[in-house]
Design a protein around this motif. Structure first.
Motif, PDB file in Angstrom:
ATOM      1  N   PHE A 180       0.697  -1.253  -0.017  1.00 11.51           N
ATOM      2  CA  PHE A 180       0.132  -0.067   0.060  1.00 11.51           C
ATOM      3  C   PHE A 180       0.940   1.144  -0.029  1.00 11.51           C
ATOM      4  CE2 PHE A 180      -2.241   3.167   2.677  1.00 11.51           C
ATOM      5  CZ  PHE A 180      -3.427   3.491   1.531  1.00 11.51           C
ATOM      6  N   ILE A 181       1.841   1.077   0.781  1.00 14.47           N
ATOM      7  CA  ILE A 181       2.806   2.424   1.095  1.00 14.47           C
ATOM      8  C   ILE A 181       3.536   2.576  -0.299  1.00 14.47           C
ATOM      9  CG2 ILE A 181       4.763   3.567   2.287  1.00 14.47           C
ATOM     10  CD1 ILE A 181       3.552   2.004   4.755  1.00 14.47           C
ATOM     11  N   TYR A 182       4.248   1.399  -0.852  1.00 11.35           N
ATOM     12  CA  TYR A 182       4.734   1.254  -2.043  1.00 11.35           C
ATOM     13  C   TYR A 182       3.917   1.999  -3.225  1.00 11.35           C
ATOM     14  CZ  TYR A 182       6.749  -0.181  -6.505  1.00 11.35           C
ATOM     15  OH  TYR A 182       7.151  -0.408  -7.566  1.00 11.35           O
ATOM     16  N   ALA A 183       2.523   1.666  -3.149  1.00 14.28           N
ATOM     17  CA  ALA A 183       1.764   2.103  -4.261  1.00 14.28           C
ATOM     18  C   ALA A 183       1.575   3.574  -4.258  1.00 14.28           C
ATOM     19  CB  ALA A 183       0.611   1.208  -4.463  1.00 14.28           C
ATOM     20  N   LEU A 184       1.453   4.069  -3.224  1.00 13.34           N
ATOM     21  CA  LEU A 184       1.069   5.417  -2.925  1.00 13.34           C
ATOM     22  C   LEU A 184       2.405   6.274  -3.713  1.00 13.34           C
ATOM     23  CD1 LEU A 184      -0.192   5.712   0.688  1.00 13.34           C
ATOM     24  CD2 LEU A 184      -1.507   6.053  -1.024  1.00 13.34           C
ATOM     25  N   TRP A 185       3.411   5.806  -3.076  1.00 12.61           N
ATOM     26  CA  TRP A 185       4.765   6.545  -3.455  1.00 12.61           C
ATOM     27  C   TRP A 185       4.934   6.213  -4.757  1.00 12.61           C
ATOM     28  CZ3 TRP A 185       9.197   4.155  -5.610  1.00 12.61           C
ATOM     29  CH2 TRP A 185      10.277   5.054  -5.823  1.00 12.61           C
ATOM     30  N   ARG A 186       4.954   5.047  -5.510  1.00 14.46           N
ATOM     31  CA  ARG A 186       5.281   4.499  -6.885  1.00 14.46           C
ATOM     32  C   ARG A 186       4.153   5.490  -7.947  1.00 14.46           C
ATOM     33  NH1 ARG A 186       5.180   3.903 -11.306  1.00 14.46           N
ATOM     34  NH2 ARG A 186       6.075   2.314 -12.739  1.00 14.46           N
ATOM     35  N   PHE A 187       3.019   5.476  -7.523  1.00 11.91           N
ATOM     36  CA  PHE A 187       1.799   5.924  -8.456  1.00 11.91           C
ATOM     37  C   PHE A 187       1.701   7.410  -8.165  1.00 11.91           C
ATOM     38  CE2 PHE A 187       1.670   1.505  -8.503  1.00 11.91           C
ATOM     39  CZ  PHE A 187       1.968   1.018  -9.927  1.00 11.91           C
ATOM     40  N   ARG A 188       2.692   8.123  -7.407  1.00 12.35           N
ATOM     41  CA  ARG A 188       2.095   9.623  -6.703  1.00 12.35           C
ATOM     42  C   ARG A 188       2.030  10.636  -8.063  1.00 12.35           C
ATOM     43  NH1 ARG A 188       7.169   8.495  -6.657  1.00 12.35           N
ATOM     44  NH2 ARG A 188       8.898  10.239  -7.230  1.00 12.35           N
ATOM     45  N   THR A 223      -0.020  -2.241 -14.814  1.00 13.13           N
ATOM     46  CA  THR A 223       1.012  -3.394 -14.420  1.00 13.13           C
ATOM     47  C   THR A 223       0.653  -4.629 -15.378  1.00 13.13           C
ATOM     48  OG1 THR A 223       2.226  -4.441 -13.017  1.00 13.13           O
ATOM     49  CG2 THR A 223      -0.107  -4.167 -12.632  1.00 13.13           C
ATOM     50  N   THR A 224       2.044  -5.329 -15.827  1.00 14.55           N
ATOM     51  CA  THR A 224       1.939  -6.440 -16.656  1.00 14.55           C
ATOM     52  C   THR A 224       2.348  -7.631 -15.885  1.00 14.55           C
ATOM     53  OG1 THR A 224       3.832  -5.728 -17.918  1.00 14.55           O
ATOM     54  CG2 THR A 224       1.703  -5.328 -19.135  1.00 14.55           C
ATOM     55  N   THR A 225       2.875  -7.491 -14.659  1.00 17.55           N
ATOM     56  CA  THR A 225       3.599  -8.359 -14.069  1.00 17.55           C
ATOM     57  C   THR A 225       2.487  -9.460 -13.454  1.00 17.55           C
ATOM     58  OG1 THR A 225       4.946  -8.862 -12.024  1.00 17.55           O
ATOM     59  CG2 THR A 225       3.684  -6.863 -12.137  1.00 17.55           C
ATOM     60  N   HIS A 226       2.954 -10.538 -13.141  1.00 19.79           N
ATOM     61  CA  HIS A 226       1.805 -11.766 -12.773  1.00 19.79           C
ATOM     62  C   HIS A 226       2.465 -11.849 -11.092  1.00 19.79           C
ATOM     63  CE1 HIS A 226      -0.540 -12.434 -16.261  1.00 19.79           C
ATOM     64  NE2 HIS A 226       0.963 -12.691 -16.838  1.00 19.79           N
ATOM     65  N   ALA A 227       3.279 -11.042 -10.537  1.00 16.59           N
ATOM     66  CA  ALA A 227       3.556 -11.529  -9.259  1.00 16.59           C
ATOM     67  C   ALA A 227       2.556 -11.410  -8.479  1.00 16.59           C
ATOM     68  CB  ALA A 227       4.607 -10.163  -8.787  1.00 16.59           C
ATOM     69  N   SER A 228       1.528 -10.652  -8.367  1.00 11.51           N
ATOM     70  CA  SER A 228       0.527 -10.646  -7.428  1.00 11.51           C
ATOM     71  C   SER A 228      -0.479 -11.857  -7.483  1.00 11.51           C
ATOM     72  CB  SER A 228      -0.537  -9.543  -7.442  1.00 11.51           C
ATOM     73  OG  SER A 228      -1.242  -9.410  -8.803  1.00 11.51           O
TER      74      SER A 228
END
Ligand SMILES: [Cu+2]
Length: 261
Positions: A39-47, A59-64
């Protein structure tokens, strides 16, 4: 288990219950930390300052997906590897009644009544038609008119009014649980047992107490305005102490005898 702050453990199967509680908590901590970090990463990454225009591809990764599968596998292991076997043992693997302390317990607003089979080890017959305030277990042997029809019930020990029960240590206990009025629930935390008491049903459950002490029985279903007071005591005693306890409850003039003669 001490780090979890769980209450003292006093039954054989309870270790498995505690183990499962611990594993579920570990999984929940991992999920909490993982999701919080994401959640914190997403707030920062997509600011907004770095992403002024929305990206419609995303995103195109399948990690999730892999993480979701991993979580589902861990949940499956907890359910099939731990919870189901524990439950199966609780409902299927009953100890031999001949080598167990068998108690019939009835909850009512707002106390518990316990019945022991007495010296002959055989429970007396019950007949619902005889149910009354003076005969809450509907025992044939406790009814003035019918008592001669069932000699087995004459020595049954009934503990009423004090919500007190006892059992010898290191010997299986089988409780057949029922209710006279609403749904109650018989819970002894240190023994890791909880079972709902339903009117019209007799539900058996079992455990092996491992530590002599006096434990609190609590009702864990909100069963009326006196629910808070529906507590009792469950004594786990050495065999000689238990024999003396049972004798004291069956003695004429004891609490067990009141209201029936
Ligand atoms: Cu209750």
């Amino acid at each position: 288990m001490e780090m979890m702050g769980l209450p003292v453990l006093a039954s054989k199967h309870g270790a498995q219950v505690d183990q499962l509680i611990l594993y579920v908590h570990v999984l929940m901590i991992a999920l909490f930390v993982g999701w919080s970090a994401y959640f914190i990463y997403a707030l920062w990454r997509f600011r907004k300052s770095k992403n002024p225009k929305a990206d419609y591809v995303g995103t195109t990764t399948h990690a999730s997906s892999y993480i979701e599968v991993a979580v589902a596998v861990v949940e499956g292991v907890l359910l099939l590897g731990f919870a189901v076997p524990l439950w199966a043992a609780s409902v299927d693997d009953f100890p031999d009644p001949k080598n167990s302390t068998v108690i019939r317990v009835v909850g009512r607003q707002f106390n518990w009544i316990a019945r022991y089979p007495g010296t002959n080890g055989v429970f007396g017959k019950q007949d619902l038609k005889l149910l009354s305030g003076n005969n809450p277990m509907a025992l044939v042997a406790k009814d003035p008119v019918h008592k001669a029809e069932d000699p087995d019930g004459a020595d049954d020990v009934i503990v009423e009014g004090t919500s007190e029960m006892a059992a010898p240590v290191e010997k299986p206990v089988i409780i057949h649980l029922s209710s006279l009025d609403v749904i109650h629930s018989f819970k002894i935390v240190p023994l890791r047992v909880t079972q709902d008491a339903n009117p019209g049903m007799s539900i058996p459950f079992h455990f092996v107490p491992t530590l002599t002490n006096t434990y609190r029985i609590q009702c864990s279903q909100l069963c009326g305005n006196g629910h808070y007071s529906m507590a009792g005591t469950f004594k786990v005693l050495s065999q000689p102490d238990y024999d003396a306890w049972l004798k004291s409850k069956s003695a004429p003039g004891s609490a067990a005898g009141t209201g029936f003669e």
